[in-house]
Design an enzyme around this catalytic site. Structure first.
Site, PDB file in Angstrom:
ATOM      1  N   LYS A 143      22.871  -7.419  17.118  1.00 47.28           N
ATOM      2  CA  LYS A 143      23.017  -8.608  16.265  1.00 47.28           C
ATOM      3  C   LYS A 143      24.485  -8.982  16.136  1.00 47.28           C
ATOM      4  CE  LYS A 143      18.720  -7.724  13.843  1.00 47.28           C
ATOM      5  NZ  LYS A 143      18.015  -7.046  12.765  1.00 47.28           N
ATOM      6  N   GLN A 147      18.995  -4.411   7.106  1.00 45.47           N
ATOM      7  CA  GLN A 147      18.186  -3.875   8.204  1.00 45.47           C
ATOM      8  C   GLN A 147      17.073  -2.981   7.647  1.00 45.47           C
ATOM      9  OE1 GLN A 147      18.600  -4.720  11.498  1.00 45.47           O
ATOM     10  NE2 GLN A 147      16.752  -3.545  11.902  1.00 45.47           N
ATOM     11  N   ASP A 181      16.651 -13.759   7.271  1.00 48.40           N
ATOM     12  CA  ASP A 181      15.444 -13.119   7.811  1.00 48.40           C
ATOM     13  C   ASP A 181      14.185 -13.828   7.300  1.00 48.40           C
ATOM     14  OD1 ASP A 181      15.593 -11.088   9.646  1.00 48.40           O
ATOM     15  OD2 ASP A 181      16.043  -9.526   8.175  1.00 48.40           O
TER      16      ASP A 181
END
Ligand code: NAP
Length: 284
Positions: free
Chosen positions: A53, A97, A120
């Site tokens: 990422k 995460q 997200d």
């Protein structure tokens, strides 16, 4: 033999376009979109995802910051970290995460991310907005798949779409996006009866269950589009999807490989969402 959908190539094309838009954004506004990724502990798969990422952000011309916290971080400490990022004007997107170590409450941590920085699309507000079809951010994997279908000129309207898996991050939002695109959608899960009968009706079959090579050729309608979200290691430690690629490619009309299919598209959506978040920050 099926057409193999090259996720790597599509992702590279879309990322090049995002990089151009990031350059234009920087020229116009004098700052780069910024993403902060928080990782707790050192799960090897999570470390790889976070590294990828960061690399993708930098390649697109965005700022990226990785905050590495120890396995023993308390929930209070993690929430303090998220709150600090929430208040930081140079951070437009925040991603924690997952999975988190067991002693941390994922829902509480996600709830601390302001919806306008939730790249997200996991917060309650953003999930609700996806349901209503009025959203800024889409969850990265399902939206990446939609981009892939669009780039491949695969029409969804009126098609029978079957999604296997009903997780909050893949299966459920995937079904919703296919529905918004006017597909006729069925969602299957571990309690579905006669699964193969259902999957054989699919013009578009999306598989997100986390079981190596679970979907076999007899479960697929000839000519169907098969999208494999799975990321598994087989008994020999080889990376493979939820679809038995070698058999299914002989039946399907189009299929995504693993690796090189859905995976690269997921990070592409994250970049798109971070750019959107930076744009939205100007509207405040
Ligand atoms: P998850 O949360 O474990 O959900 C798995 C889903 O599969 C559940 O809904 C489960 O049903 C269903 N399922 C399990 N066994 C089944 C069976 N025998 N028949 C029918 N349905 C079954 O998994 P996830 O987070 O959605 O991830 C799925 C896979 O995608 C994993 O391999 C993950 O690593 C991969 N993934 C890849 C990416 C990417 O970027 N490529 C991103 C995210 C995830 P129940 O609800 O009834 O338990």
């Amino acid at each position: 033999m099926a057409h193999i959908i090259d996720g790597k190539k599509i992702a590279a094309e879309v990322r090049a376009d995002i990089a151009e838009r990031v350059a234009a954004f920087k020229a116009e506004n004098g700052f780069a979109p910024g993403l902060a990724v928080v990782i707790v502990g050192s799960d090897p798969a999570s470390c790889v995802y976070v590294r990828n990422k960061k690399k993708a952000c930098e390649a697109a011309g965005m700022n990226s910051r990785v905050i590495e916290l120890s396995e023993n971080t308390t929930e209070e400490e993690l929430l303090a970290c998220v709150n600090e990022l929430a208040a930081d004007n140079t951070v437009h997107g925040i991603l924690v995460q997952l999975p988190l170590p067991k002693h941390l409450d994922e829902n509480a941590v996600i709830a601390a991310i302001p919806p306008e920085k939730d790249v997200d699309a996991f917060t309650t507000e953003n999930v609700g907005r996806i349901m209503l079809g009025d959203f800024d951010f889409l969850p990265c994997t399902p939206a990446g798949i939609m981009t892939m279908l669009r780039q491949e000129k695969i029409d969804i309207a009126g098609k029978r779409c079957v999604v296997i898996g009903r997780s909050n991050i893949v299966g459920k939002p995937m079904a919703m996006l296919l529905l918004h695109a006017n597909g006729t959608v069925t969602v299957c899960h571990s309690r579905t009866k006669n699964l193969a009968e259902v999957t054989r009706e699919a013009d578009i079959l999306v598989v997100a269950i986390g079981k190596a090579r679970f979907v076999t050729a007899d479960m697929v309608k000839p000519g169907a589009v098969v999208i494999d979200v799975g990321m598994n290691r087989d008994a020999k430690g080889k990376l493979c999807g939820d679809v038995d690629f070698d058999c299914v490619e002989k039946v399907a009309g189009a299929i995504t490989p693993v690796p090189g299919g859905v995976g690269p598209m997921t990070i592409t959506t994250l970049l798109e969402n971070t750019l959107t978040a930076a744009r939205r920050s100007l509207e405040k």
